[in-house]
Design a protein around this motif. Structure first.
Motif, PDB file in Angstrom:
ATOM      1  N   VAL A  62       6.771   9.578 -11.031  1.00 39.49           N
ATOM      2  CA  VAL A  62       8.154   9.735 -10.637  1.00 39.49           C
ATOM      3  C   VAL A  62       8.989   8.571 -11.072  1.00 39.49           C
ATOM      4  CG1 VAL A  62       9.665  10.060  -8.715  1.00 39.49           C
ATOM      5  CG2 VAL A  62       7.414  11.048  -8.701  1.00 39.49           C
TER       6      VAL A  62
ATOM      7  N   ASN B  31      -2.598   7.438  -5.664  1.00 43.87           N
ATOM      8  CA  ASN B  31      -2.935   7.554  -4.260  1.00 43.87           C
ATOM      9  C   ASN B  31      -2.998   8.972  -3.783  1.00 43.87           C
ATOM     10  OD1 ASN B  31      -1.610   4.959  -4.831  1.00 43.87           O
ATOM     11  ND2 ASN B  31      -2.308   4.543  -2.776  1.00 43.87           N
TER      12      ASN B  31
ATOM     13  N   LEU C  17       4.904  12.008  -3.024  1.00 42.96           N
ATOM     14  CA  LEU C  17       5.007  10.555  -3.111  1.00 42.96           C
ATOM     15  C   LEU C  17       5.941  10.017  -2.046  1.00 42.96           C
ATOM     16  CD1 LEU C  17       5.303   9.382  -6.766  1.00 42.96           C
ATOM     17  CD2 LEU C  17       3.728   8.635  -5.034  1.00 42.96           C
ATOM     18  N   GLU C  18       7.010  10.753  -1.869  1.00 45.13           N
ATOM     19  CA  GLU C  18       7.982  10.290  -0.900  1.00 45.13           C
ATOM     20  C   GLU C  18       7.393  10.268   0.494  1.00 45.13           C
ATOM     21  OE1 GLU C  18      12.184  11.656  -1.156  1.00 45.13           O
ATOM     22  OE2 GLU C  18      11.542  12.427   0.788  1.00 45.13           O
TER      23      GLU C  18
ATOM     24  N   MET D  41       0.352   1.032   0.902  1.00 45.27           N
ATOM     25  CA  MET D  41      -0.902   1.505   0.334  1.00 45.27           C
ATOM     26  C   MET D  41      -1.320   0.665  -0.843  1.00 45.27           C
ATOM     27  SD  MET D  41      -0.334   5.481   0.527  1.00 45.27           S
ATOM     28  CE  MET D  41      -1.646   6.214  -0.180  1.00 45.27           C
TER      29      MET D  41
ATOM     30  N   THR E  40      13.785   3.498  -3.147  1.00 47.92           N
ATOM     31  CA  THR E  40      12.716   3.580  -2.164  1.00 47.92           C
ATOM     32  C   THR E  40      11.812   4.765  -2.358  1.00 47.92           C
ATOM     33  OG1 THR E  40      14.169   4.802  -0.743  1.00 47.92           O
ATOM     34  CG2 THR E  40      14.051   2.433  -0.405  1.00 47.92           C
ATOM     35  N   LEU E  41      12.246   5.678  -3.135  1.00 46.74           N
ATOM     36  CA  LEU E  41      11.425   6.856  -3.327  1.00 46.74           C
ATOM     37  C   LEU E  41      10.058   6.459  -3.831  1.00 46.74           C
ATOM     38  CD1 LEU E  41      11.122   9.839  -3.348  1.00 46.74           C
ATOM     39  CD2 LEU E  41      11.948   9.878  -5.647  1.00 46.74           C
ATOM     40  N   MET E  42      10.074   5.480  -4.696  1.00 47.17           N
ATOM     41  CA  MET E  42       8.764   5.083  -5.178  1.00 47.17           C
ATOM     42  C   MET E  42       8.469   3.711  -4.697  1.00 47.17           C
ATOM     43  SD  MET E  42      10.388   6.876  -7.360  1.00 47.17           S
ATOM     44  CE  MET E  42      11.872   6.787  -8.219  1.00 47.17           C
ATOM     45  N   SER E  43       8.071   3.599  -3.509  1.00 43.15           N
ATOM     46  CA  SER E  43       7.746   2.263  -3.056  1.00 43.15           C
ATOM     47  C   SER E  43       6.320   1.949  -3.386  1.00 43.15           C
ATOM     48  CB  SER E  43       8.013   2.115  -1.582  1.00 43.15           C
ATOM     49  OG  SER E  43       7.549   3.258  -0.925  1.00 43.15           O
ATOM     50  N   ALA E  44       5.487   2.102  -2.437  1.00 39.54           N
ATOM     51  CA  ALA E  44       4.166   1.581  -2.731  1.00 39.54           C
ATOM     52  C   ALA E  44       3.228   2.624  -3.296  1.00 39.54           C
ATOM     53  CB  ALA E  44       3.560   0.991  -1.471  1.00 39.54           C
ATOM     54  N   ALA E  45       3.463   3.810  -2.919  1.00 32.36           N
ATOM     55  CA  ALA E  45       2.478   4.811  -3.307  1.00 32.36           C
ATOM     56  C   ALA E  45       2.593   5.116  -4.776  1.00 32.36           C
ATOM     57  CB  ALA E  45       2.700   6.080  -2.499  1.00 32.36           C
ATOM     58  N   THR E  46       1.508   5.250  -5.376  1.00 34.45           N
ATOM     59  CA  THR E  46       1.535   5.692  -6.757  1.00 34.45           C
ATOM     60  C   THR E  46       0.855   7.037  -6.802  1.00 34.45           C
ATOM     61  OG1 THR E  46      -0.608   4.828  -7.338  1.00 34.45           O
ATOM     62  CG2 THR E  46       1.251   3.324  -7.417  1.00 34.45           C
ATOM     63  N   LEU E  47       0.906   7.620  -7.925  1.00 39.36           N
ATOM     64  CA  LEU E  47       0.345   8.941  -8.009  1.00 39.36           C
ATOM     65  C   LEU E  47      -1.155   8.884  -7.815  1.00 39.36           C
ATOM     66  CD1 LEU E  47       1.485  11.646  -8.257  1.00 39.36           C
ATOM     67  CD2 LEU E  47       0.899  11.679 -10.638  1.00 39.36           C
TER      68      LEU E  47
ATOM     69  N   PRO F 205       3.424   2.841   4.310  1.00 39.89           N
ATOM     70  CA  PRO F 205       4.188   1.996   3.399  1.00 39.89           C
ATOM     71  C   PRO F 205       3.377   1.019   2.576  1.00 39.89           C
ATOM     72  CG  PRO F 205       4.666   1.463   5.677  1.00 39.89           C
ATOM     73  CD  PRO F 205       3.776   2.628   5.700  1.00 39.89           C
TER      74      PRO F 205
ATOM     75  N   ALA G 246       4.295  10.056   1.255  1.00 42.40           N
ATOM     76  CA  ALA G 246       3.308   8.981   1.315  1.00 42.40           C
ATOM     77  C   ALA G 246       3.989   7.633   1.491  1.00 42.40           C
ATOM     78  CB  ALA G 246       2.456   9.009   0.050  1.00 42.40           C
ATOM     79  N   SER G 247       5.040   7.434   0.733  1.00 42.45           N
ATOM     80  CA  SER G 247       5.684   6.123   0.814  1.00 42.45           C
ATOM     81  C   SER G 247       6.309   5.879   2.156  1.00 42.45           C
ATOM     82  CB  SER G 247       6.777   5.989  -0.233  1.00 42.45           C
ATOM     83  OG  SER G 247       6.412   6.599  -1.404  1.00 42.45           O
TER      84      SER G 247
ATOM     85  N   ASP H   5      -6.159   3.138  -2.298  1.00 39.25           N
ATOM     86  CA  ASP H   5      -6.131   4.040  -1.155  1.00 39.25           C
ATOM     87  C   ASP H   5      -5.797   5.436  -1.603  1.00 39.25           C
ATOM     88  OD1 ASP H   5      -4.554   1.640   1.051  1.00 39.25           O
ATOM     89  OD2 ASP H   5      -6.632   1.922   0.394  1.00 39.25           O
ATOM     90  N   TYR H   6      -6.274   6.310  -0.811  1.00 37.30           N
ATOM     91  CA  TYR H   6      -6.046   7.696  -1.187  1.00 37.30           C
ATOM     92  C   TYR H   6      -5.318   8.414  -0.067  1.00 37.30           C
ATOM     93  CZ  TYR H   6      -7.005  12.493  -2.335  1.00 37.30           C
ATOM     94  OH  TYR H   6      -6.871  13.813  -2.599  1.00 37.30           O
ATOM     95  N   TYR H   7      -4.245   9.020  -0.407  1.00 37.15           N
ATOM     96  CA  TYR H   7      -3.464   9.712   0.599  1.00 37.15           C
ATOM     97  C   TYR H   7      -3.882  11.165   0.580  1.00 37.15           C
ATOM     98  CZ  TYR H   7       0.646  11.411   3.063  1.00 37.15           C
ATOM     99  OH  TYR H   7       1.494  11.990   3.948  1.00 37.15           O
TER     100      TYR H   7
END
Lengths: 220, 742
Positions: free
Chosen positions: B649, B559, A164-165, A174, B550-557, A172, A167-168, A178-180
């Motif tokens: 997370v 993704n 996740l980190e 997403m 910031t660890l969990m900004s935009a991405a979610t699991l 930034p 990806a984030s 979206d799929y990472y």
């Protein structure tokens, strides 16, 4: 080794230019290679796995695998060997040389990239150029494998958080759909931008002939 | 408001000064009233109010001094402009000067920075604080460089200054002819050492990068051994008058004994401390005391034998720390951290103030030549020493020291109170006053001039500053990975490098010094848990989604989930009741739990959300936020198998941290795709096999809340609610230890 002296001398020269080791270091590595392979010409996985000291290492398998990985030979091949010769052995070892003071900036960058590629290849076991979540999880699980009774979920949790980190930080914005896909090499490099890889990832190679020292207790 | 303070600050301190003076006066005639009472013949009335100052004189004055010092410190920080321009240590010295001046003006005897007071009471807290929190990795990586600077550099400084001063003393017209070589060398030895107190005071404010900080600071710590040896050596010699080769040789031997002996004493006490902390699980309250006392004993024991007390203290702190931290409770850790910081802060303040007072008070013998040359020679020898040594050192270093680095290292070589105290200790030396004057001048020069200009110089030279980067979980994973990799490669190579030995050491020693199963817990897990808890606390504290780390900004699991893995039963969304259930459980967690936590490094002190005085309103606000967030995450789009609750997370941490009591959570009906999908985040229910625990629950091992559809076994909700710490350590000492989230 009298008859093949000239032959190996020629090979040594070749290896020296390819890998950057000194003659002494290559000789020492060759001696070690012969020790490990029980005087055969090639080294197999069992030879490496039988090293006693490696038994406690949680990522033993990955390390052994890295020696047999064709991608680490700088020849743009994929797949893996069954057995390796001395040349391949030294090639893999060359990833752990420290930077010399005479290196230029580009050489240092190239070395850094080289080392990062080595690490990347260790994680990316299916050779698709990305470290997927599965592979990353496996990495963390292996790391924790020797440490007693660890719940599988912990390893998963850690790997997920790490993913996740990445990806984030790299993508930034997403959206929820979206799929990472996985950590590409660029993102992987990004992880290490604070770290001076070229100096961290090195092992001191012996310049001194270890044959004069009792084997098994040689120190640098 | 601040103006009010700033005006009352000085007024208050002025008042205190007066009080101090009055008390000094009063102490003289405090004894009389009693005598009078007993010797009078006619009966006096019963004294309703009497004045007996003698009784409390000493503690009273000490407290007053400390109070004064702290008020000064407070005052500086309230006035914003001043603290940004002038260094705090400079201000404190100035205050000391003022106070000294006042006291002298009223013809009292001022307290002087007594050497015993300094070495036994004021110095140890600072050194312990520094040693306990010493960043180990950069220290050991640069150990060679630091040692060279400390030993060779100090020797060079002492020799150069001593020799040149002797030359200066031979100059006609300086009236210094009576200063002999040995005295000069002694003086050189005293003045040559870089002072850790001053370095700390200055470097703390300029936030320089870690390498430079550790180089200068490490040098200031390790040169203590050299200073001790040289000082005693030359003092002995200057009484004896002649030096033989044998004496010189003994001096060298003495150096090794002093330094290695000091380290050994410190290590022994450190191991004792670590071992003791293994058994303190039932008496958490006194844990911090063990740390302090063992360290102080290490210092004193070393001083008994004239070994290097500073090195002993550092060795003790460094040795003790990893094991103690693994064993003690969270609250104890915080206590230790805060007490150390507090004591070192007070000590530092007092030292600087006393320095100022002593300057005014002490007998001075000002000699222009001597003093000026001392200052110049100090600078010159420092620069030459650093440059010369760096040239040699750079041949062995992988990361070279640039000219800028060298400049900072040279410029940061500040002298401080240690030099002064050592000078004060000189006995039978007719040059003592002159030396003291010179020492004080050098100290003032380094602290004021060098200390104040180093900050703009750092800016000017664009020296790399300290990066305020938080270690990310990725870095941690890869640090571990790299460690193991390098060890493996070393093993394959067949030679035992330091990775190998470190591994072996870790494996054996940890078993003895860390309690229970914590010794086998890998660093990665404790790091991860630490991080999670920290974020959880931040979440609870802030209560608003906006401040999520910031660890969990935009991405979610979602993704990063694998796409297109077929789910056995496609569930469009979580049913309402399921949502409700999840909400209820999570809400319960937030309110109820207590849990014993590990002690953590670098933990921010966050208010304990479970303390009784947390307002209800705050809770309600937090709850509202949580609901909002939950509803956001709980909606699951059609094809994803996912995670109702969680950005695993993000959410999880909150709940990971809190255990909840035996919620007989009603098994919900919503089913999740099969557990084959490895990262289905599921709502785990407390597995039935676990022994039921009391409502103030802490988790042992993993607590899983599994919400099973009553009839569908293969589908299990797996929102992991708490992977709580595998805290196998001594158990739920719920009440007595600090099992608060604090």
């Amino acid at each position: 080794m009298g008859a093949s002296q000239t032959h190996s001398a020629y090979k040594y020269q070749d290896l020296m230019t390819k890998t950057g080791f000194s003659l002494e270091q290559i000789k020492n590595l060759h001696y070690r290679f012969r020790q490990l392979s029980e005087n055969n010409e090639t080294l197999s996985r069992e030879n490496l796995e039988n090293i006693k000291d490696l038994a406690d290492n949680p990522i033993k398998k990955q390390i052994v695998e890295a020696f047999f990985d064709k991608r680490n030979q700088h020849q743009n091949e994929m797949g893996s060997f069954e057995e390796i010769g001395f040349e391949q052995f030294v090639m893999v070892m060359s990833h752990f040389r420290p930077p010399t003071p005479k290196m230029t900036e580009e050489e240092k960058l190239a070395m850094r990239k080289d080392k990062l590629h080595f690490l990347f290849n260790m994680h990316d076991s299916d050779n698709d150029g990305k470290i997927t979540l599965e592979e990353y999880r496996k990495v963390v699980e292996e790391l924790l494998s020797m440490s007693g009774d660890i719940e599988k979920d912990t390893a998963r949790g850690i790997a997920d958080a790490a993913m996740l980190e990445v990806a984030s930080t790299n993508v930034p914005n997403m959206g929820p759909d979206d799929y990472y896909e996985g950590i590409t090499f660029e993102h992987f490099e990004q992880m290490f931008k604070e770290v001076e890889m070229e100096s961290r990832m090195h092992v001191r190679f012996l310049d001194v002939d270890t044959r004069t020292i009792h084997c098994g207790s040689s120190t640098s | 408001m601040s103006q009010l303070w700033s005006s009352s600050g000085p007024r208050l301190t002025g008042f205190l000064c007066v009080l101090l003076v009055v008390s000094a006066h009063a102490s003289r005639d405090a004894g009389d009233p009693h005598h009078q009472n007993s010797s009078t013949t006619h009966r006096k009335a019963f004294p309703v109010l009497s004045f007996n100052y003698d009784h409390v004189k000493t503690p009273f004055e000490i407290s007053l001094w400390i109070l004064l010092a702290l008020l000064m410190k407070l005052g500086f920080h309230i006035i914003p402009r001043v603290s940004s321009i002038v260094l705090e240590s400079c201000l404190l010295i100035v205050v000391g000067l003022l106070i000294g001046g006042i006291i002298k003006a009223i013809k009292q005897t001022a307290p002087v920075l007594d050497s015993k007071l300094f070495f036994l009471y004021l110095l140890p807290p600072i050194i312990l604080d520094a040693g306990y929190f010493l960043p180990i990795r950069p220290f050991t990586e640069n150990m060679g460089t630091i040692l060279v600077f400390a030993v060779v550099g100090t020797l060079w400084n002492a020799a150069f200054i001593g020799g040149m001063m002797y030359g200066v003393c031979q100059i006609e017209g300086a009236q210094l002819g009576h200063v002999d070589l040995l005295s000069c060398l002694l003086f050189g030895a005293i003045i040559s050492a870089v002072d850790p107190v001053a370095v700390l005071a200055v470097f703390e404010e300029i936030h320089i990068n870690e390498l430079l900080y550790i180089l200068v600071f490490g040098e200031s710590l390790l040169n203590d051994a050299v200073t001790v040896v040289l000082y005693h050596l030359f003092e002995e010699f200057s009484h004896a008058g002649i030096v033989t080769v044998g004496d010189a040789f003994l001096g060298v031997v003495c150096f090794f004994v002093v330094s290695l002996g000091g380290v050994m004493v410190g290590t022994i006490y450190g191991i004792l401390g670590a071992f003791t902390s293994r058994f303190t699980s039932h008496t958490r309250v006194i844990e911090p005391l063990f740390v302090f006392l063992y360290s102080y004993m290490a210092y004193l024991s070393a001083e008994v034998f004239h070994l290097s007390g500073i090195m002993s203290l550092i060795a003790c702190g460094v040795t003790m720390r990893p094991y103690v931290e693994a064993n003690i409770s969270h609250k104890s850790y915080t206590t230790i951290k805060y007490f150390l910081k507090m004591w070192s802060s007070v000590s530092e303040t007092l030292i600087f103030i006393f320095l100022g007072v002593s300057t005014v008070a002490g007998p001075h013998a000002w000699n222009w030549t001597f003093v000026i040359f001392t200052v110049i020679l100090c600078l010159v020898s420092r620069v030459l020493g650093v440059m010369g040594l760096t040239y040699i050192i750079n041949k062995f270093r992988i990361v070279k020291l640039t000219k800028k680095d060298q400049f900072i290292v040279a410029y940061g070589g500040l002298r401080g109170a240690i030099a002064f105290s050592l000078g004060f200790l000189l006995t039978n030396n007719e040059m003592k006053n002159m030396f003291l004057t010179a020492i004080i001048t050098v100290i003032f020069f380094t602290v004021f001039v060098q200390g104040m200009t180093i900050r703009p110089l750092v800016e000017l030279l664009a020296v790399k500053k300290k990066e305020e980067s938080k270690t990310s979980i990725n870095e941690e994973i890869h640090t571990q990975f790299l460690d193991h990799l390098l060890t493996g490669i070393e093993d394959i190579c067949g030679h035992y490098g330091h990775h190998h030995w470190k591994d072996k050491y870790d494996a054996y020693v940890k078993r003895w010094l860390i309690v229970g199963e914590r010794s086998t817990e890998p660093q990665l897990i404790s790091f991860y848990n630490k991080m999670e808890m920290k974020q959880a606390m931040m979440l609870v504290e802030s209560g608003s989604a906006a401040k999520l780390p910031t660890l969990m900004s935009a991405a979610t699991l979602q993704n990063i989930q694998q796409k297109g893995v077929p789910s056995r039963r496609a569930i469009p969304s979580i049913s309402k009741s399921r949502e409700e259930e999840i909400r209820k459980i999570l809400r319960a967690n937030l309110q109820k739990t207590r849990q014993k936590l590990y002690s953590y490094r670098r933990h921010d002190l966050v208010m304990d959300p479970f303390e009784d005085n947390v307002s209800e309103i705050r809770f309600r606000r937090q709850r509202a936020e949580m609901e909002k967030r939950m509803s956001h995450y709980l909606t699951v789009p059609a094809n994803r198998q996912e995670t109702p609750s969680v950005r695993k997370v993000c959410f999880e941490p909150e709940n990971k941290v809190y255990t909840y009591d035996d919620s007989e959570s009603p098994r919900g009906r919503a089913a999740q795709p099969s557990p084959r999908l490895p990262d289905a985040i599921s709502l785990l229910s407390k597995s039935p096999q676990r022994p039921n625990q009391t409502s103030a629950l802490r988790a042992k091992g993993s607590t899983e809340l599994r919400a099973k559809a009553p009839d569908e076994q293969e589908e299990q909700d797996q929102v992991k609610l708490s992977r709580c710490f595998s805290d196998p350590g001594p158990n739920e000492e719920e009440e007595e230890d600090g099992s608060f989230l604090s």
